[in-house]
Design a protein around this motif. Structure first.
Motif, PDB file in Angstrom:
ATOM      1  N   UNK A  31      -4.245  13.157  -7.179  1.00 46.67           N
ATOM      2  CA  UNK A  31      -3.492  14.408  -7.393  1.00 46.67           C
ATOM      3  C   UNK A  31      -2.081  14.406  -6.832  1.00 46.67           C
ATOM      4  N   UNK A  32      -1.436  13.274  -6.873  1.00 42.19           N
ATOM      5  CA  UNK A  32      -0.001  13.212  -6.602  1.00 42.19           C
ATOM      6  C   UNK A  32       0.686  12.960  -7.946  1.00 42.19           C
ATOM      7  N   UNK A  33       1.994  13.118  -8.036  1.00 38.43           N
ATOM      8  CA  UNK A  33       2.656  12.801  -9.306  1.00 38.43           C
ATOM      9  C   UNK A  33       2.543  11.305  -9.631  1.00 38.43           C
ATOM     10  N   UNK A  34       2.699  10.933 -10.901  1.00 35.57           N
ATOM     11  CA  UNK A  34       2.737   9.509 -11.242  1.00 35.57           C
ATOM     12  C   UNK A  34       3.971   8.852 -10.628  1.00 35.57           C
ATOM     13  N   UNK A  35       3.840   7.592 -10.243  1.00 31.04           N
ATOM     14  CA  UNK A  35       5.001   6.886  -9.708  1.00 31.04           C
ATOM     15  C   UNK A  35       4.666   5.782  -8.718  1.00 31.04           C
ATOM     16  N   UNK A  36       3.435   5.789  -8.193  1.00 29.93           N
ATOM     17  CA  UNK A  36       3.038   4.714  -7.293  1.00 29.93           C
ATOM     18  C   UNK A  36       1.699   4.159  -7.741  1.00 29.93           C
ATOM     19  N   UNK A  37       1.471   2.904  -7.397  1.00 33.16           N
ATOM     20  CA  UNK A  37       0.208   2.270  -7.722  1.00 33.16           C
ATOM     21  C   UNK A  37      -0.348   1.556  -6.491  1.00 33.16           C
ATOM     22  N   UNK A  38      -1.332   2.188  -5.823  1.00 33.05           N
ATOM     23  CA  UNK A  38      -1.948   1.543  -4.667  1.00 33.05           C
ATOM     24  C   UNK A  38      -2.676   0.259  -5.086  1.00 33.05           C
ATOM     25  N   UNK A  39      -2.445  -0.793  -4.320  1.00 27.46           N
ATOM     26  CA  UNK A  39      -3.066  -2.097  -4.600  1.00 27.46           C
ATOM     27  C   UNK A  39      -3.659  -2.630  -3.308  1.00 27.46           C
ATOM     28  N   UNK A  40      -4.812  -3.266  -3.400  1.00 26.44           N
ATOM     29  CA  UNK A  40      -5.370  -3.926  -2.219  1.00 26.44           C
ATOM     30  C   UNK A  40      -5.908  -5.299  -2.593  1.00 26.44           C
ATOM     31  N   UNK A  41      -5.686  -6.282  -1.722  1.00 27.46           N
ATOM     32  CA  UNK A  41      -6.138  -7.667  -1.950  1.00 27.46           C
ATOM     33  C   UNK A  41      -7.028  -8.116  -0.795  1.00 27.46           C
ATOM     34  N   UNK A  42      -8.141  -8.751  -1.125  1.00 31.31           N
ATOM     35  CA  UNK A  42      -9.035  -9.313  -0.106  1.00 31.31           C
ATOM     36  C   UNK A  42      -8.377 -10.544   0.523  1.00 31.31           C
TER      37      UNK A  42
END
Lengths: 368, 368
Positions: free
Chosen positions: B199-210
C-alpha cells in the motif's frame, strides 16, 4: 520502529535540490490507476511540458521510471547493439559512467578525454571521428555534476553529424537550469533527472529521442537487453495505444507534472536568468573570499559550483558541522577530487539569493 | 497547463492499491540528501522491516529504484549469464514476462506451463529438472496478478534444491498479503513491488537474495549487463560502505518506510487474516450472485479475485460506468482473457469490509 521524522534540509548539494512545496503536495495526491483516463491526461501534459523544457518536438519524449542513471542506461541499451563503435567524452564521473554503461551493452568504446575541470575540446572529437570508421554515436555530458563544467555543444554537434553519428547528451544537471535546446542543437538522444534543476524528488528520468534515433531503435537486429527500459514497448504506453507495460510511478509523475508547470509558469528565460544570476553571485563571492574555483573560466555552470578547500581543512568534518549547525547540505569531491573540493548546487527551487548569502556566511563562520 | 486535480479513486484493481493517508503524508516529507545521516537511518529501518515482511535474515535485502518489473529484471540480470539454462514456470502474464526478461539476459529458457487459472504442478517441474542438466535457476510466480492464482511453493522448492538450482520467486502481489517466508521456503531470490499489498505508491521494488544467490553473483564471469540494477554495486550503498551509486528515490523510500511501519504495527498475522477474510467474503458473494471464479478452488489468492463476466457484457463500457458512477477502479483480463474477466484487488489499505460491500452493490446495480 520510529515514525518518520525528517524536517528537511537546505539542500545546496549537486542534487537532490529542494522541492517546491506545491510539488511536495503533488507527491501526496491520492492515487489514480496507471490506466485511468485522468492519468492519461497528466501523462500527456507531462510529455508536452517536457518537450518545451527540452526544446524539442520529438514524439518519443518520456519520463523513464527510474532516476537519472536509468535514463543514461535507457539511451545506451536502446541505441547500442553488441559490437557497435561509440565515442564517449570523459571529463568527470558521469562520462566515466557512460563508458561503463555502454560497455555493458557490448559497445566498443573510444574515449575523448579532458582534465577534470575543463571542457572537452571539439578538435579531439573531430580527430577520433576521422580515425575511426562507422562510429554509431558520440556521447557527452552537458553539465558535469562532478566538476561544475559547462560543456559547449554546438561545434561538437556539427562534427558528430558530419560523421553521420548520433549525438547523445547527458543533461541530468542541465535541464531546467541552462538551455538544453535538443532540436536546435540536433541532439539525437538526451536524458535528465527530476531531482536537479526541475526541483522534483529523485525517481524519474526524462528521455527524448530524435526521429533518427527512433529509426535506429526500430531497425535493431537484436532485442533491447533491458525489458524494463525498452523504449519501443514503453512508447506504446506513453503513445496513443496505452498498452500496459509496467505500473508507472504515478505519484512521481504527478510531482513532475507539477514541477514542470511551476517552471513554465515562471518562464524558461526567467528560470535560466535566475540560475545564471545566483550562480555568478556565488562564484564571485567565493573568489572574493579567496577560494579557487575548479571549473575553468568561461565554462562554469551556474547551478553547480566547485571550489578548492583551503589546505589542511578536513572536508568531511566541515561538512558535518555545516549540516549540524546550519542544516545545510553540500557535497565533497568524487574520485581523485575527494577531500579537495566542495560542490555547491543552486538548482531549481534552491537557487535564490538568500541561499547564496546564507551559504557564504556559514562557510566563513565555520572557517574563521 | 492546469493544476493537478486528482481526487483519487477507490482502487480495487490488481494494483496500484489505495495508499494509507500516513504514507501519502510521508511522500510529502521535505527531502534530505541520499547521503544524509538521517537517510541512512531510514534506509536501515526500511531494510530491517523488509526482512521481517519477507521472512528472511538475508543481508542483501534492498528496495530497488524502479517498479516491480525492475525487481524482476534485477534478479535475472544479476543471476543469469549468457548461455545459462533456466526453467520458467508460466501460468499467466508474469511468468511470460520472466521468460522475456531471462532471454534478454542470454538465458536458454525451458518452460513449465499450466493453463491460466491453474497452479503449476510440482511434478512437471520435477520432470523438466530430471531431463535437463545444469539448470541454474527455477523461477515461479507466487501470486499471479493476471489470474488470481495462488501458487504453493513448498514442494517445488524442495524439488528445485534437490537439483541444486536456485529458487526464484516473484512475490510482487504476494508480499504483505499472504506469507512469503523466504528463509523457511528456501527461496534464493525474491522480488516484490510497493504498490500492491504494501500500500505504498508504485516506484520501488524490494529484492532479497540468499547467501547462495549472493555467491553466484560474486563469482560471475561477466559484468552484470545492467549498471543501474547491479546488485554488487548497490549493496555497497545499502551496506556499511555507503558508496554512492545512484541518487536513491528518497521520497519513495520515506513512503516505503512508513508503509512497512504501519503494516508491522498491525502485525503480519493480523494483516494476513484481514486479507484472507475480505478475499473470501468477496469470492463467496460473487459465487452466491452467480459469477464463476477463474482461479481453481483451493488456489485462490485473497488479494486478487478474477471472475468471468456474464455473456454479452461489454467489459470496457461496464468498467467505465463503474469508474464514473462509483469512482471505483477494477481491471479487465490480460492476453487471451481480455474482455472475459474482471480482476478485483483487495490489497493492503484497500482490503476492508466496506470495499467488498460497496463493490458487490455497485456490480449488481450496474448489471441490473
Amino acid at each position: 520502529m520510529k515514525e518518520l521524522q525528517s524536517k528537511g534540509r537546505i539542500l545546496l548539494g549537486p542534487g537532490p535540490s529542494m522541492v517546491h512545496p506545491d510539488v511536495l503536495k503533488a507527491m501526496a495526491t491520492p492515487l489514480v490507476g496507471h490506466l485511468d483516463p485522468y492519468f492519461f491526461e497528466v501523462m500527456n501534459g507531462t510529455r508536452d511540458m517536457l518537450r518545451s523544457v527540452f526544446g524539442t518536438e520529438n514524439e518519443v519524449t518520456i519520463p523513464m521510471s527510474g532516476t537519472g542513471s536509468a535514463g543514461m542506461e535507457t539511451v545506451f541499451v536502446n541505441l547500442v547493439e553488441p559490437g557497435d563503435k561509440v565515442v564517449i567524452c570523459i571529463n568527470g564521473v558521469f562520462g566515466e559512467r557512460m563508458k561503463d554503461v555502454a560497455e555493458r551493452c557490448g559497445a566498443s568504446v573510444e574515449e575523448v578525454t579532458a582534465p577534470w575541470g575543463e571542457p572537452i575540446d571539439p578538435q579531439q572529437v573531430q580527430k577520433v571521428l576521422q580515425q575511426s570508421k562507422n562510429v554509431k554515436l558520440v556521447a557527452i555530458v552537458q553539465a558535469e555534476t562532478s566538476t561544475g563544467v559547462r560543456q559547449p555543444l554546438e561545434e561538437i554537434s556539427r562534427i558528430v553529424h558530419e560523421h553521420e553519428a548520433l549525438f547523445v547528451v547527458d543533461s541530468v544537471t542541465a535541464l531546467g537550469g541552462i538551455p538544453v535546446e535538443v532540436d536546435k542543437l540536433q541532439i539525437d538522444a538526451c536524458y535528465s533527472g527530476t531531482q536537479k534543476c526541475l526541483s522534483a524528488p529523485p525517481g524519474l528520468s526524462p528521455v527524448t529521442l530524435s526521429p533518427a534515433a527512433v529509426d535506429i531503435l526500430r531497425n535493431r537486429k537484436s532485442k533491447v537487453q533491458s525489458w524494463y527500459l525498452d523504449l519501443g514497448m514503453i512508447s506504446n504506453y506513453w503513445g496513443e495505444d496505452r498498452f500496459y507495460h509496467h505500473t508507472a510511478p504515478i505519484s512521481m509523475v504527478f510531482a513532475l507534472y507539477e514541477a514542470l508547470r511551476i517552471l513554465l509558469a515562471e518562464g524558461l528565460e526567467n528560470v535560466y536568468a535566475r540560475h545564471a544570476e545566483n550562480g555568478k553571485l556565488l562564484q564571485d563571492e567565493l573568489q572574493k573570499a579567496g577560494f579557487e574555483l575548479l571549473a575553468k573560466e568561461g565554462y562554469r555552470l551556474p547551478q553547480v559550483t566547485s571550489f578548492r578547500l583551503p589546505q589542511g581543512v578536513d572536508d568531511a568534518a566541515l561538512r558535518k558541522q555545516l549540516l549540524q549547525q546550519y542544516n545545510i547540505e553540500v557535497a565533497g569531491g568524487l574520485g581523485a577530487l575527494k577531500g579537495q573540493i566542495w560542490r555547491v548546487g543552486l538548482m531549481g527551487y534552491s537557487s535564490n539569493l538568500a541561499n547564496v548569502r546564507l551559504f557564504m556566511t556559514a562557510l566563513q563562520d565555520l572557517l574563521s
